[in-house]
Enzyme design. Structure first.
Site, PDB file in Angstrom:
ATOM      1  N   ARG A   1     -40.300 -34.014 -20.342  1.00  0.00           N
ATOM      2  CA  ARG A   1     -41.177 -32.832 -20.291  1.00  0.00           C
ATOM      3  C   ARG A   1     -41.378 -32.248 -21.682  1.00  0.00           C
ATOM      4  O   ARG A   1     -42.446 -31.697 -21.977  1.00  0.00           O
ATOM      5  CB  ARG A   1     -40.617 -31.783 -19.324  1.00  0.00           C
ATOM      6  CG  ARG A   1     -41.588 -30.639 -19.055  1.00  0.00           C
ATOM      7  CD  ARG A   1     -41.083 -29.705 -17.971  1.00  0.00           C
ATOM      8  NE  ARG A   1     -41.336 -30.207 -16.634  1.00  0.00           N
ATOM      9  CZ  ARG A   1     -42.366 -29.840 -15.870  1.00  0.00           C
ATOM     10  NH1 ARG A   1     -43.273 -28.997 -16.340  1.00  0.00           N
ATOM     11  NH2 ARG A   1     -42.496 -30.315 -14.653  1.00  0.00           N
TER      12      ARG A   1
ATOM     13  N   GLU B   1     -41.578 -20.384 -14.868  1.00  0.00           N
ATOM     14  CA  GLU B   1     -41.235 -20.892 -16.194  1.00  0.00           C
ATOM     15  C   GLU B   1     -42.228 -20.543 -17.296  1.00  0.00           C
ATOM     16  O   GLU B   1     -41.808 -20.237 -18.423  1.00  0.00           O
ATOM     17  CB  GLU B   1     -41.064 -22.413 -16.127  1.00  0.00           C
ATOM     18  CG  GLU B   1     -39.860 -22.845 -15.321  1.00  0.00           C
ATOM     19  CD  GLU B   1     -39.828 -24.345 -15.115  1.00  0.00           C
ATOM     20  OE1 GLU B   1     -38.861 -24.979 -15.554  1.00  0.00           O
ATOM     21  OE2 GLU B   1     -40.783 -24.881 -14.521  1.00  0.00           O
TER      22      GLU B   1
END
Length: 764
Positions: free
Chosen positions: A311, A717
């Protein structure tokens, strides 16, 4: 309608009065036992001898277990089966559990755990990225590489070039409720597990393996956590498995909680990174070619490091179109705590790298950093002339970053404040100000595609009350409230008519972790599916009684209207029950349109992107490095918000946590591998006084282009990365002190800021 309303958190009164019940508050039977681990005191080596006689003889101790006493699987890893619950003889980090104490009280267990006499064959630990590189100690053979275009040629032919290196520290989760578990043995050999976990199904799986049971022999329940931030995605496995083994062995309930110091010493942190970069660009600062080499310190076990590192690569572009890019990732194995999931899951580290490059390019050209950033943005969907793709091949279909940042710059009067900061710096030799506007483009979905699924169970009782359950966990973010709002809206009921029960693997199986900002997206849609099934059954039954069509039955404001007649929802439910209509249903949802090959680095790993931007203004003392965040202005994209009050709270908290990671939260290990910042006295999370004195947060008016729950967007997030603007503002303030580039690493502690000030004053 219940959605889109700024309602308070469903447990807010319980939180503020202290009445909210967490795992360690659950009353245990009088015969419950308590557990503690005995920990390794070296970072690498082998156990030469282990004398536990004093431990066994300590007051209140009932039993002491080593790896050889475990009945089945000695593993608590979420991935590679490389994380023994108790050491098998090899020591991988300082703080690794070696043996397990079972005692009458928490205090007795902790005291006894310190009485073990362990002798070691000590080896030199690998503690840093550089040491791991020298030893070629890594996860996966060789680096992972994602690329597009001809990076080398683009950089070589560019009018301007830069290269640099940045170091990013890790971060302790510092959830207010520590890791905790309680296991209750059942009369048939099964167990019930209460765990403070973001991933009940993972706990179920690991406990079943530890006891040699099928998964149906383990039921896991989680009502709430006092914070998680990713630190309870896999780190709770050890406590749950230890309690389960002890409960099965003794036939008595067993509970375990880490002391704060033990929690910080044992559990994993955010991954720290070293990022090397080189880039070529034109006179406007537009990047023509860029290469990142990301070195990730993963710790001793694989845990979730591979998807975290992936990621970080996937977010190395942030909001910028990079036509020629190479992103290289090395996943290094070290003798430190096994780094784990943390809010953003590698995305923040990837984004900081590209923001450093933008800052460096602007400094090299003598241009405003925001102008350089804007020159590199992905085009907005309303203005693009041709599709633009990320370095991993996903088309950016929902771009809004230009309009959003322009809106924020206008609202916050950014241009005038930029001039005011420059004027201040020209007149003040000691206190220097800095200001920065940084964007966020964060991909939403699990990159492991099969995790993008969720289930729900909804009951409508004959009195019209509704109970629902889903696979998501509540850690303070307000997921339960949002999903309850969805259910209330589907039935046209007031929110008080809906009750969500504790997350329970016995009600909804095979759940994914509440992570990747997917909680509302996945579980909201699953609950909607279940509610709609029940509503359609009710509508069909009521329509038949009134010689009408099911589509003519209206559910709203606690009533059901059909054919000119109005019934209370409770009466409608009673009528359906008496006509033998099922008022219970499961619901299921899987995220569409995903296709990702992590080996090739190609595909569509994300369903959509969430966007945002922040302007942070800071001041530094050039004599000491002390600093303050003076003001922050945020405009953030949550689509059509399910609950604006909860979303704004998440944005505020995310920004402060992100700024804390990049400014004050410093993890320090000594030369032996001992974590020296293992308590609140030595590790500084942001306090209330560290928040911006002026803190303006607004939601961007933008319906999600993808079909999500009520066209909302994830908010867990993405806001953390708004805190990157604080680091860039500090860099801007340091740059005002001289001619050199600040090259400010993170966390930007006063010591690092002072060193950077001295560098730029020297012109280096």
């Amino acid at each position: 309608m219940s959605v889109a309303r700024p309602l308070p958190h469903d447990a807010a009164p319980l939180h503020v009065t202290g009445a909210a019940r967490y795992v360690d508050d659950i009353p245990a039977p009088a015969n419950a036992l308590h557990l503690a681990f005995g920990l390794a005191t070296i970072a690498r080596g082998r156990i030469a001898g282990m004398d536990l006689d004093a431990v066994r003889a300590a007051p209140g101790v009932r039993d002491v277990l080593t790896a050889y006493d475990l009945p089945f699987d000695n593993d608590v890893s979420p991935s590679l089966h490389d994380e023994p619950l108790l050491s098998d003889g090899t020591i991988h980090y300082l703080g690794q559990p070696l043996f397990l104490v079972i005692a009458d009280s928490h205090l007795a267990a902790r005291r006894a755990a310190r009485m073990g006499v362990i002798s070691y064959e000590e080896e030199t630990p690998l503690l840093t990225i550089e040491e791991a590189l020298a030893a070629d100690s890594r996860f996966e053979e060789g680096p992972r590489i994602y690329q597009s275009g001809d990076t080398d040629a683009a950089i070589k032919d560019a009018p301007h070039r830069i290269e640099g290196r940045m170091e990013l520290g890790g971060q302790e989760h510092f959830y207010l409720e520590g890791q905790a578990a309680l296991v209750l043995p059942q009369d048939n050999g099964d167990v019930v597990v209460h765990s403070s976990t973001q991933h009940p199904s993972e706990i179920q799986h690991k406990v079943a393996d530890a006891l040699g049971l099928p998964m149906h022999g383990v039921r896991v329940e989680t009502r709430r956590m006092g914070g998680g931030f990713g630190g309870k995605e896999s780190q709770g496995n050890a406590l749950a498995c230890a309690c389960a083994v002890a409960a099965a062995r003794t036939g008595r309930p067993c509970r375990m909680r880490y002391d704060r110091d033990d929690d910080m010493v044992i559990t994993g942190k955010r991954h720290d990174f070293r990022i090397d970069y080189r880039a070529g660009f034109d006179d406007d600062g537009r990047l023509l070619g860029i290469e990142f080499t990301q070195y990730v310190r993963c710790g001793w076990a694989q845990d979730l490091s591979l998807p975290v590192a992936d990621r970080a690569m996937l977010h190395a572009d942030n909001a910028y179109h990079l036509p020629n890019a190479r992103i290289v990732s090395h996943r290094m194995k070290t003798n430190t705590q096994s780094a784990t999931a943390f809010r953003g899951f590698g995305g923040p580290q990837g984004m900081v790298g590209i923001e450093r490059v933008m800052d460096h390019v602007a400094h090299t050209l003598g241009r405003d950093p925001f102008e350089v950033r804007r020159a590199n943005f992905y085009a907005d969907r309303a203005t693009r002339s041709a599709p633009q793709r990320t370095p991993y091949g996903q088309t950016v279909e929902d771009g809004i970053i230009n309009a959003l940042t322009d809106d924020l710059a206008t609202r916050a009067d950014f241009a005038a404040r930029r001039r005011a900061v420059d004027d201040w710096n020209a007149a003040n030799p000691i206190l220097k100000k800095g200001i920065a506007l940084t964007p966020v483009k964060f991909g939403i979905s699990f990159t492991l595609t099969h995790l993008n699924q969720a289930g729900a169970l909804v009951h409508v009782y004959q009195d019209g009350s509704v109970q629902l359950n889903h696979g998501g966990t509540e850690m303070g973010q307000g997921l339960y409230q949002k999903v309850a709002q969805v259910a209330a809206a589907r039935f046209g009921l007031p929110l008080g008519a809906v009750r969500i029960t504790a997350t329970d693997t016995g009600k909804v199986p095979n759940t994914s972790a509440t992570a990747a900002s997917s909680g509302s997206d996945l579980n909201g849609m699953a609950v909607k599916a279940a509610c709609d099934t029940i509503r359609e059954r009710m509508a069909t039954c009521l329509a038949e009684r009134h010689q009408a069509k099911p589509g003519e039955v209206i559910f709203e404001e606690g009533e059901v209207r059909i054919g000119g007649e109005t019934l209370s929802f409770a009466l409608a439910a009673k009528i359906c029950y008496e006509n033998r209509v099922s008022l219970s249903s499961t619901g299921f949802y899987k995220t569409p349109s995903l296709a990702w090959d992590r080996i090739k680095g190609e595909g569509r790993p994300f369903f959509y992107f969430a966007y945002g931007a922040a302007i942070t203004e800071v001041v530094i003392d050039t004599l000491t490095g002390e600093n303050r965040i003076l003001r922050c202005d945020i405009l953030h994209d949550v689509g059509s918000s399910l609950n604006p009050a909860l979303d704004i709270g998440q944005i505020e908290g995310g920004y402060v946590q992100g700024a804390g990671w990049l400014t004050t939260e410093e993890l320090v290990w000594d030369g032996k591998g001992r974590l020296t910042t293992h308590a609140p006295s030595t590790y500084k999370i942001p306090a209330c006084s560290d928040r911006p004195r002026i803190f303006n947060v607004a939601l961007y008016d933008n319906e999600n282009a993808e079909e999500t729950i009520y066209r909302s967007k994830a908010v867990g997030e993405p806001p953390l990365m708004l805190g990157i603007s604080a680091l860039m503002a500090l860099s801007d303030a340091v740059a005002a002190c001289g001619a050199g580039y600040p090259a400010l690493d993170a966390p930007a502690t006063p010591e690092r800021i002072l060193a950077a000030v001295q560098r730029v004053m020297g012109g280096t």
